[in-house]
Design an enzyme around this catalytic site. Structure first.
Site, PDB file in Angstrom:
ATOM      1  N   ASP A 288       3.452   0.619  12.191  1.00  0.00           N
ATOM      2  CA  ASP A 288       2.252   0.096  11.528  1.00  0.00           C
ATOM      3  C   ASP A 288       1.959  -1.360  11.903  1.00  0.00           C
ATOM      4  OD1 ASP A 288       2.061   2.562  10.379  1.00  0.00           O
ATOM      5  OD2 ASP A 288       2.778   1.956   8.408  1.00  0.00           O
TER       6      ASP A 288
ATOM      7  N   ARG B 133      -9.317   0.412   3.426  1.00  0.00           N
ATOM      8  CA  ARG B 133      -8.407   1.397   2.823  1.00  0.00           C
ATOM      9  C   ARG B 133      -7.064   0.747   2.494  1.00  0.00           C
ATOM     10  NH1 ARG B 133      -6.869   5.382   6.666  1.00  0.00           N
ATOM     11  NH2 ARG B 133      -5.314   5.546   5.050  1.00  0.00           N
TER      12      ARG B 133
ATOM     13  N   LYS C 246       0.824  -1.219   0.000  1.00  0.00           N
ATOM     14  CA  LYS C 246       0.000   0.000   0.000  1.00  0.00           C
ATOM     15  C   LYS C 246       0.854   1.264   0.000  1.00  0.00           C
ATOM     16  CE  LYS C 246      -2.525   2.649   3.487  1.00  0.00           C
ATOM     17  NZ  LYS C 246      -1.454   3.283   4.253  1.00  0.00           N
ATOM     18  N   ASN C 247       1.808   1.332   0.940  1.00  0.00           N
ATOM     19  CA  ASN C 247       2.515   2.605   1.089  1.00  0.00           C
ATOM     20  C   ASN C 247       3.533   2.858  -0.021  1.00  0.00           C
ATOM     21  OD1 ASN C 247       0.938   3.347   3.212  1.00  0.00           O
ATOM     22  ND2 ASN C 247       2.392   2.726   4.808  1.00  0.00           N
TER      23      ASN C 247
ATOM     24  N   ARG D 202      -4.067  10.386   3.161  1.00  0.00           N
ATOM     25  CA  ARG D 202      -2.815  11.027   3.554  1.00  0.00           C
ATOM     26  C   ARG D 202      -1.888  11.245   2.350  1.00  0.00           C
ATOM     27  NH1 ARG D 202      -2.010  14.241   7.367  1.00  0.00           N
ATOM     28  NH2 ARG D 202       0.165  14.688   7.629  1.00  0.00           N
TER      29      ARG D 202
ATOM     30  N   CYS E 135      -5.257   8.423   8.434  1.00  0.00           N
ATOM     31  CA  CYS E 135      -5.541   7.910   9.775  1.00  0.00           C
ATOM     32  C   CYS E 135      -5.256   8.970  10.831  1.00  0.00           C
ATOM     33  CB  CYS E 135      -4.673   6.687  10.075  1.00  0.00           C
ATOM     34  SG  CYS E 135      -5.179   5.207   9.205  1.00  0.00           S
TER      35      CYS E 135
ATOM     36  N   ARG F 205      -0.130  15.287  12.869  1.00  0.00           N
ATOM     37  CA  ARG F 205       0.620  14.807  11.697  1.00  0.00           C
ATOM     38  C   ARG F 205       1.103  16.009  10.880  1.00  0.00           C
ATOM     39  NH1 ARG F 205      -1.945   9.449   8.988  1.00  0.00           N
ATOM     40  NH2 ARG F 205       0.190   9.311   8.243  1.00  0.00           N
ATOM     41  N   PRO F 206       2.179  16.670  11.359  1.00  0.00           N
ATOM     42  CA  PRO F 206       2.646  17.869  10.658  1.00  0.00           C
ATOM     43  C   PRO F 206       3.273  17.541   9.304  1.00  0.00           C
ATOM     44  CG  PRO F 206       4.170  17.279  12.420  1.00  0.00           C
ATOM     45  CD  PRO F 206       3.028  16.308  12.500  1.00  0.00           C
ATOM     46  N   ILE F 207       3.364  18.561   8.421  1.00  0.00           N
ATOM     47  CA  ILE F 207       4.067  18.357   7.148  1.00  0.00           C
ATOM     48  C   ILE F 207       5.177  19.401   6.978  1.00  0.00           C
ATOM     49  CG2 ILE F 207       2.176  17.176   5.967  1.00  0.00           C
ATOM     50  CD1 ILE F 207       1.606  19.851   4.513  1.00  0.00           C
ATOM     51  N   ASP F 208       5.666  19.902   8.135  1.00  0.00           N
ATOM     52  CA  ASP F 208       6.687  20.955   8.075  1.00  0.00           C
ATOM     53  C   ASP F 208       7.962  20.504   7.361  1.00  0.00           C
ATOM     54  OD1 ASP F 208       6.730  19.342  10.561  1.00  0.00           O
ATOM     55  OD2 ASP F 208       8.613  20.382  10.904  1.00  0.00           O
ATOM     56  N   GLN F 209       8.315  19.226   7.465  1.00  0.00           N
ATOM     57  CA  GLN F 209       9.558  18.767   6.832  1.00  0.00           C
ATOM     58  C   GLN F 209       9.410  18.681   5.307  1.00  0.00           C
ATOM     59  OE1 GLN F 209      12.479  18.379   8.742  1.00  0.00           O
ATOM     60  NE2 GLN F 209      11.029  19.354  10.131  1.00  0.00           N
TER      61      GLN F 209
HETATM   62  C1  EPZ Z   1       3.883   7.023   6.672  1.00  0.00           C
HETATM   63  O1  EPZ Z   1       3.193   8.137   7.196  1.00  0.00           O
HETATM   64  C2  EPZ Z   1       2.862   5.939   6.479  1.00  0.00           C
HETATM   65  N1  EPZ Z   1       1.836   6.426   5.585  1.00  0.00           N
HETATM   66  C3  EPZ Z   1       2.277   5.554   7.838  1.00  0.00           C
HETATM   67  O2  EPZ Z   1       1.479   4.401   7.605  1.00  0.00           O
HETATM   68  C4  EPZ Z   1       3.374   5.165   8.812  1.00  0.00           C
HETATM   69  O3  EPZ Z   1       2.813   4.996  10.092  1.00  0.00           O
HETATM   70  C5  EPZ Z   1       4.440   6.242   8.875  1.00  0.00           C
HETATM   71  O4  EPZ Z   1       4.916   6.566   7.543  1.00  0.00           O
HETATM   72  C6  EPZ Z   1       5.654   5.836   9.706  1.00  0.00           C
HETATM   73  O5  EPZ Z   1       6.209   4.663   9.181  1.00  0.00           O
HETATM   74  C7  EPZ Z   1       2.037   6.398   4.274  1.00  0.00           C
HETATM   75  O6  EPZ Z   1       3.068   5.960   3.773  1.00  0.00           O
HETATM   76  C8  EPZ Z   1       0.930   6.889   3.407  1.00  0.00           C
HETATM   77  P1  EPZ Z   1       6.209  10.109   8.758  1.00  0.00           P
HETATM   78  P2  EPZ Z   1       3.888   9.561   7.195  1.00  0.00           P
HETATM   79  O7  EPZ Z   1       6.306  11.359   7.968  1.00  0.00           O
HETATM   80  O8  EPZ Z   1       4.760   9.672   5.999  1.00  0.00           O
HETATM   81  C9  EPZ Z   1       6.811  13.364  12.243  1.00  0.00           C
HETATM   82  C10 EPZ Z   1      -0.393   2.994   7.809  1.00  0.00           C
HETATM   83  O9  EPZ Z   1      -0.992   2.472   8.774  1.00  0.00           O
HETATM   84  N2  EPZ Z   1       6.790  14.352  11.135  1.00  0.00           N
HETATM   85  O10 EPZ Z   1       7.267   9.072   8.587  1.00  0.00           O
HETATM   86  O11 EPZ Z   1       2.829  10.579   7.395  1.00  0.00           O
HETATM   87  C11 EPZ Z   1       5.433  12.743  12.469  1.00  0.00           C
HETATM   88  O12 EPZ Z   1       4.634  13.556  13.292  1.00  0.00           O
HETATM   89  C12 EPZ Z   1       0.072   4.439   7.880  1.00  0.00           C
HETATM   90  O13 EPZ Z   1      -0.158   2.412   6.735  1.00  0.00           O
HETATM   91  C13 EPZ Z   1       7.070  15.683  11.414  1.00  0.00           C
HETATM   92  O14 EPZ Z   1       7.323  16.065  12.549  1.00  0.00           O
HETATM   93  O15 EPZ Z   1       4.786   9.442   8.491  1.00  0.00           O
HETATM   94  C14 EPZ Z   1       5.799  11.400  13.049  1.00  0.00           C
HETATM   95  O16 EPZ Z   1       6.011  11.559  14.424  1.00  0.00           O
HETATM   96  C15 EPZ Z   1      -0.449   5.200   9.001  1.00  0.00           C
HETATM   97  N3  EPZ Z   1       7.071  16.562  10.370  1.00  0.00           N
HETATM   98  C16 EPZ Z   1       7.127  11.052  12.385  1.00  0.00           C
HETATM   99  O17 EPZ Z   1       7.646  12.293  11.867  1.00  0.00           O
HETATM  100  C17 EPZ Z   1       6.805  16.177   9.083  1.00  0.00           C
HETATM  101  O18 EPZ Z   1       6.824  17.040   8.184  1.00  0.00           O
HETATM  102  C18 EPZ Z   1       7.057  10.052  11.241  1.00  0.00           C
HETATM  103  O19 EPZ Z   1       6.097  10.498  10.284  1.00  0.00           O
HETATM  104  C19 EPZ Z   1       6.524  14.832   8.833  1.00  0.00           C
HETATM  105  C20 EPZ Z   1       6.519  13.930   9.879  1.00  0.00           C
END
Ligand code: EPZ
Length: 430
Positions: A307, A399, A22-23, A93, A117, A122-126
């Site tokens: 996950d 999903r 999926k991802n 997402r 989810c 769930r920030p997107i600042d990075q």
């Molecule tokens: C991906 O989410 C997956 N989703 C999630 O899978 C998974 O839980 C997650 O990676 C971690 O492995 C998809 O691939 C669509 P991250 P993502 O950016 O990319 C922080 C599932 O069940 N962060 O790796 O949104 C954030 O808050 C789903 O299949 C920032 O601070 O996760 C978290 O603590 C749910 N700023 C950590 O980083 C940012 O800009 C990891 O988030 C981005 C993230």
């Protein structure tokens, strides 16, 4: 209302075949927007997140042709819009990967804020930090992200991620594929789907090196052409079936996997006493129902995946002794615990730590999925529990899990998908 009805308590036996990841799929499909030509993508999972993304692309003028149930042709040659439909963006997402793709190819993206989810903040600042470093102006207002590359094309840049983020790594990699010059992502995520996306982009003409390590180098190209690509198997789906065998007992061969990708998961289940044998593209999982308690801490790959946290917690409910789970990726990923407690589990949550005390067995109950993996965990609990379980809000599960009911039935679970117009459980099964 559609629910799963499960009569649990019997061990699982047989074979299950894992679908495409999926991802990886939800990154590769938006990334196909970069390509001026036809991308044939194989091993696409039949899940609602994928349908939704294809629908978004279709609404933007991309030609989508279904070749067979797991293969689509995506032709973005004549895409006419840098705007994605906001009402669909909110439902998923991974829609945020459209920002990287549109910015990379056209120097402009105008998309709604993503959904997905609810796992806490769930920030997107990075992601935005990466786009800004590459010369984009990014404006967020009224739920819409408007990003524009100064001079019309992104410029390669050095981006050091403050947190290891799968999404930011993928989004910046997509955007940088067609930027001018070299982009270096430091402290990058190393998940198998990050590598899969890089392989997809490279096969379409991108120049990406280092995916799978924490430094990824992307030399921008001016055009990407079409081609063929097959998505890797889903390691979390495979892990979910491992957890089910651990919880219910049995002997199941899980086919179409890359055993190496499963190492962080299989090593923990082996510690719990589950017997796992590896073949080239399959694993055989055996468990006699007796499990040891363990400590689990979720971490970015190659750590234990967040996950898989709800699924392993479910298997640990009946493990001897006390288990400890620390969730270090998401702020709020224990909401399923209250549902497991309805089934007799003994779990105390304090912040990011859950303490699981053993109980002899779980008992069937009416429970509600609050997100995708939480839903999968409740199905596992239902399959292992004594008696009848009804899992509601299954749209979360669908999903991300292809043919979950049929796959569980194939390994001997008594599970049905039941439609009840009035919420009453006497109506027909579908
Ligand atoms: C991906 O989410 C997956 N989703 C999630 O899978 C998974 O839980 C997650 O990676 C971690 O492995 C998809 O691939 C669509 P991250 P993502 O950016 O990319 C922080 C599932 O069940 N962060 O790796 O949104 C954030 O808050 C789903 O299949 C920032 O601070 O996760 C978290 O603590 C749910 N700023 C950590 O980083 C940012 O800009 C990891 O988030 C981005 C993230």
């Amino acid at each position: 209302m559609t629910k799963y009805v499960i009569n649990g308590g019997r061990p699982l036996h047989g074979e299950v075949t894992i679908s495409g990841a999926k991802n990886a799929a939800v990154a590769i499909i938006p990334a196909a927007l970069l390509v001026n030509g036809v991308c044939r993508i194989e091993n696409i999972p039949n899940i609602s997140d994928v349908s939704l993304l294809l629908n978004i692309l279709d609404r933007m003028g991309v030609k989508i042709r279904t070749v067979n149930s797991h293969t689509v042709d995506i032709d973005s040659s004549n895409i006419h819009s840098v705007t994605a439909p906001a009402e669909l963006m909110r439902k998923i997402r991974a829609s945020y990967y459209l920002i990287g793709a549109l910015l990379g190819r056209f120097g402009r993206a105008c998309v709604g804020m993503p959904g997905g989810c609810d796992l806490g903040v769930r920030p997107i600042d990075q992601h935005i930090k990466g786009f800004v470093a590459m010369g984009a102006d990014v404006d967020i207002r009224n739920g819409v992200i408007d990003a524009e590359a100064r001079g019309g094309r992104l410029q390669g840049a050095n981006v050091y991620l403050d947190v290891v983020s799968v999404g930011a790594t993928i989004n910046i990699m997509i955007a940088a594929s067609m930027a001018e010059g070299l982009t270096v992502i430091d402290n990058a995520a190393k998940e198998p789907h990050v590598v899969d996306l890089a392989n997809f982009l490279n096969s379409m003409g991108a120049d990406i090196k280092g995916a799978g390590t924490d430094i990824i180098k992307i030399r921008g190209v001016s055009e990407m052409k079409g081609g063929f690509y097959s998505i890797i198997p889903d390691q979390i789906e495979a892990g979910t079936y491992i957890a089910a065998v651990a919880a219910a007992g049995g002997d199941v061969t899980i086919k179409n996997v890359i055993p190496k990708h499963l190492d962080p998961i299989t090593s923990k289940f082996r510690e719990m006493g589950v017997d796992i044998q590896e073949g080239d593209d399959y694993i055989r999982v055996r468990c006699d129902g007796r499990l040891n308690s363990v400590k689990v801490k979720t971490m970015p790959y190659p750590g234990f995946p967040t996950d898989m946290q709800p699924q392993i917690a479910t298997a640990l409910c009946t493990a001897s002794g006390t288990s400890l789970i620390t969730e270090s990726v998401w702020d709020d990923r224990f909401r399923y615990v209250n549902e497991l407690k309805r089934m007799g589990a003994s779990i105390q949550v304090d912040g990011k730590v859950a303490v699981i005390e053993t109980v002899d067995y779980l008992t069937g109950a009416q429970v509600r999925a609050c997100d995708l993996r939480a839903g999968a965990a409740l199905v596992i609990a239902g399959v292992a529990a004594h008696g009848r379980t009804e899992v509601e809000n299954i749209y979360h599960i669908e999903r991300g899990y292809e043919h979950l009911v049929e796959k569980f039935q194939a390994i001997g679970a008594d599970i049905r998908r039941v439609y009840t117009p009035d919420g009453n459980m006497t109506s027909q099964a579908i």
